[in-house]
Design a protein around this motif. Structure first.
Motif, mmCIF file in Angstrom:
data_model
loop_
_atom_site.group_PDB
_atom_site.id
_atom_site.type_symbol
_atom_site.label_atom_id
_atom_site.label_comp_id
_atom_site.label_asym_id
_atom_site.label_seq_id
_atom_site.Cartn_x
_atom_site.Cartn_y
_atom_site.Cartn_z
ATOM 1 N N GLY A 1 -3.451 16.820 -11.229
ATOM 2 C CA GLY A 1 -3.924 15.949 -10.163
ATOM 3 C C GLY A 1 -4.175 16.686 -8.866
ATOM 4 O O GLY A 1 -5.313 16.863 -8.452
ATOM 5 N N THR A 2 -3.129 17.118 -8.210
ATOM 6 C CA THR A 2 -3.276 17.826 -6.947
ATOM 7 C C THR A 2 -2.234 18.940 -6.889
ATOM 8 O O THR A 2 -1.163 18.822 -7.466
ATOM 9 C CB THR A 2 -3.145 16.879 -5.748
ATOM 10 O OG1 THR A 2 -3.400 17.603 -4.561
ATOM 11 C CG2 THR A 2 -1.791 16.252 -5.652
ATOM 12 N N LEU A 3 -2.558 19.986 -6.189
ATOM 13 C CA LEU A 3 -1.671 21.141 -6.088
ATOM 14 C C LEU A 3 -0.568 20.860 -5.088
ATOM 15 O O LEU A 3 -0.818 20.325 -4.008
ATOM 16 C CB LEU A 3 -2.485 22.365 -5.653
ATOM 17 C CG LEU A 3 -1.832 23.718 -5.832
ATOM 18 C CD1 LEU A 3 -1.634 24.024 -7.308
ATOM 19 C CD2 LEU A 3 -2.698 24.795 -5.202
ATOM 20 N N THR A 4 0.665 21.213 -5.428
ATOM 21 C CA THR A 4 1.798 21.037 -4.530
ATOM 22 C C THR A 4 2.647 22.297 -4.531
ATOM 23 O O THR A 4 2.671 23.036 -5.504
ATOM 24 C CB THR A 4 2.685 19.841 -4.948
ATOM 25 O OG1 THR A 4 3.121 20.065 -6.293
ATOM 26 C CG2 THR A 4 1.955 18.539 -4.859
ATOM 27 N N HIS B 1 -7.635 10.134 -4.993
ATOM 28 C CA HIS B 1 -8.068 10.999 -3.907
ATOM 29 C C HIS B 1 -9.328 10.504 -3.217
ATOM 30 O O HIS B 1 -10.038 11.284 -2.605
ATOM 31 C CB HIS B 1 -8.335 12.414 -4.438
ATOM 32 C CG HIS B 1 -7.178 13.039 -5.111
ATOM 33 N ND1 HIS B 1 -6.001 13.340 -4.470
ATOM 34 C CD2 HIS B 1 -7.003 13.426 -6.393
ATOM 35 C CE1 HIS B 1 -5.162 13.888 -5.309
ATOM 36 N NE2 HIS B 1 -5.732 13.934 -6.483
ATOM 37 N N ALA B 2 -9.628 9.244 -3.316
ATOM 38 C CA ALA B 2 -10.865 8.723 -2.731
ATOM 39 C C ALA B 2 -10.771 8.723 -1.206
ATOM 40 O O ALA B 2 -9.864 8.138 -0.631
ATOM 41 C CB ALA B 2 -11.144 7.320 -3.243
ATOM 42 N N VAL B 3 -11.716 9.418 -0.565
ATOM 43 C CA VAL B 3 -11.802 9.463 0.895
ATOM 44 C C VAL B 3 -13.277 9.342 1.273
ATOM 45 O O VAL B 3 -14.169 9.491 0.446
ATOM 46 C CB VAL B 3 -11.202 10.766 1.476
ATOM 47 C CG1 VAL B 3 -9.700 10.802 1.282
ATOM 48 C CG2 VAL B 3 -11.841 11.984 0.870
ATOM 49 N N TYR B 4 -13.532 9.098 2.551
ATOM 50 C CA TYR B 4 -14.907 8.953 3.005
ATOM 51 C C TYR B 4 -15.511 10.262 3.502
ATOM 52 O O TYR B 4 -16.725 10.394 3.552
ATOM 53 C CB TYR B 4 -14.989 7.883 4.099
ATOM 54 C CG TYR B 4 -14.806 6.490 3.543
ATOM 55 C CD1 TYR B 4 -15.799 5.878 2.804
ATOM 56 C CD2 TYR B 4 -13.622 5.800 3.761
ATOM 57 C CE1 TYR B 4 -15.629 4.610 2.283
ATOM 58 C CE2 TYR B 4 -13.437 4.534 3.253
ATOM 59 C CZ TYR B 4 -14.449 3.943 2.517
ATOM 60 O OH TYR B 4 -14.280 2.700 2.003
ATOM 61 N N THR B 5 -14.681 11.214 3.895
ATOM 62 C CA THR B 5 -15.199 12.504 4.360
ATOM 63 C C THR B 5 -14.506 13.626 3.608
ATOM 64 O O THR B 5 -13.330 13.519 3.239
ATOM 65 C CB THR B 5 -14.952 12.690 5.875
ATOM 66 O OG1 THR B 5 -13.556 12.636 6.131
ATOM 67 C CG2 THR B 5 -15.676 11.633 6.685
#
Length: 148
Positions: free
Chosen positions: A53-56, A133-137
């Motif tokens: 998913g995402t790096l931590t 992880h949905a973002v607008y920018t």
């Protein structure tokens, strides 16, 4: 020049591989399918253990991150997703040592190949199963991982 026997063997070999493929297709056709209604079942959603998913950054028992700022993860990243900023300090023994200042990770350009995780000598980074992880920018996808 091929003989007639070789021709017949190749025809039967091709037919056998076709039937093998059709057997696999029919088996999958009749297996029951599982559809998950994602937004409604967030509490019971099962994410695979191998999902990236995402790096931590991992932390030790005292809450400090395990990263020693060697930079191998940034070197092995195929598209420069990871940027490491370090500073040099002098220890009590008089030796100079690199210390991690900023660990910047660009989630928007990550290919989730896990080369960074496998190349880390101290097992200091890992992928978490977080996937929303949905973002607008795109700027919001650039994260500093070593925040406390």
């Amino acid at each position: 020049m091929k003989s007639f026997v070789d021709y017949v063997k190749s025809v039967f070999t091709g037919l056998w591989t076709l039937l093998t493929g059709m057997k696999i297709t029919l088996t999958e056709f009749f297996t029951p399918k599982v559809t998950q209604c994602y937004p409604e079942n967030r509490a019971t959603l099962k994410v695979s253990d191998r999902f990236r998913g995402t790096l931590t950054l991992k932390q030790d028992e005292e809450g400090n991150h395990k990263c020693i700022a060697c930079g191998l993860c940034a070197i092995n990243c195929p598209n420069q997703t990871i940027t490491i900023k370090t500073r040099t300090i002098t220890t009590e023994e008089g030796k100079t040592k690199k210390v991690l200042d900023k660990y910047i990770y660009d989630l928007g350009s990550c290919t989730f190949c896990q080369l960074c995780v496998s190349s880390c000598p101290h097992n200091a980074i890992e992928f978490s199963p977080e996937f929303e992880h949905a973002v607008y920018t795109r700027e919001k996808l650039v994260k500093q991982l070593n925040k406390k």
